[in-house]
Design an enzyme around this catalytic site. Structure first.
Site, short mmCIF file in Angstrom:
data_model
loop_
_atom_site.label_atom_id
_atom_site.label_comp_id
_atom_site.label_asym_id
_atom_site.label_seq_id
_atom_site.Cartn_x
_atom_site.Cartn_y
_atom_site.Cartn_z
N CYS A 92 0.92 -1.09 -0.09
CA CYS A 92 -0.14 0.00 0.12
C CYS A 92 0.84 1.17 0.01
CB CYS A 92 -0.91 0.00 1.31
SG CYS A 92 -2.19 -1.35 1.30
N CYS B 208 -2.44 -1.89 6.96
CA CYS B 208 -1.87 -0.60 7.25
C CYS B 208 -1.92 -0.08 8.48
CB CYS B 208 -2.09 0.48 6.09
SG CYS B 208 -1.53 0.28 4.56
N GLU C 27 0.77 3.78 2.07
CA GLU C 27 0.87 4.08 3.33
C GLU C 27 2.36 3.49 3.87
OE1 GLU C 27 -1.93 3.16 2.34
OE2 GLU C 27 -3.57 3.92 3.60
ZN ZN Z 1 -3.22 -0.84 3.15
#
Ligand code: ZN
Length: 128
Positions: free
Chosen positions: A54, A93, A56
């Site tokens: 991701c 995340c 992030e």
């Molecule tokens: Zn994520």
């Protein structure tokens, strides 16, 4: 309440995904911006693959690589094709943020507008 620094952070996330959006393969469709407690900002885009990452994660990894350890606020936005709307962090995340930045704030779009949440509010009863 969000402030002008939060709006700037959202703009950084938009800028990085708009610059790197992969319209053909959709490998890069989310941008994230992370502000450290010292004011430094790091950005990232998601890297899509079988076991991709991701945005992030990329932003956090970039900040950590640069030596940062104290984090203030993070935000992620979708591609320009999806009007750069804010996207809330996925479960993985949320766990990352809880472990590396247990007092970080996350900007999220709600029915009432853009709001700021502590990661602890987004991952209640976490054992870590
Ligand atoms: Zn994520």
């Amino acid at each position: 309440m969000i402030d002008s620094n939060d709006l700037k952070l959202i703009e950084e996330a938009k800028k990085i995904i708009n610059k790197n959006f992969d319209e053909i393969n959709e490998n890069h469709t989310v941008g994230a911006a992370l502000r450290c407690k010292n004011g430094n900002v790091y950005v990232g885009v998601n890297v899509y693959a079988q076991h991709g990452s991701c945005a992030e994660y990329i932003a956090m990894g970039t900040a950590i690589t640069a030596g940062e350890r104290e984090f203030d606020t993070i935000v992620a936005v979708r591609s320009p094709k999806k009007n750069n709307t804010l996207i809330a962090p996925c479960g993985n995340c949320r766990q990352l943020l809880m472990q590396y930045a247990p007092d970080i704030k996350v900007l999220i779009q709600t029915e009432d507008g853009i709001e700021k949440f502590f990661i602890k509010e987004l991952l209640p009863y976490s054992p870590y």
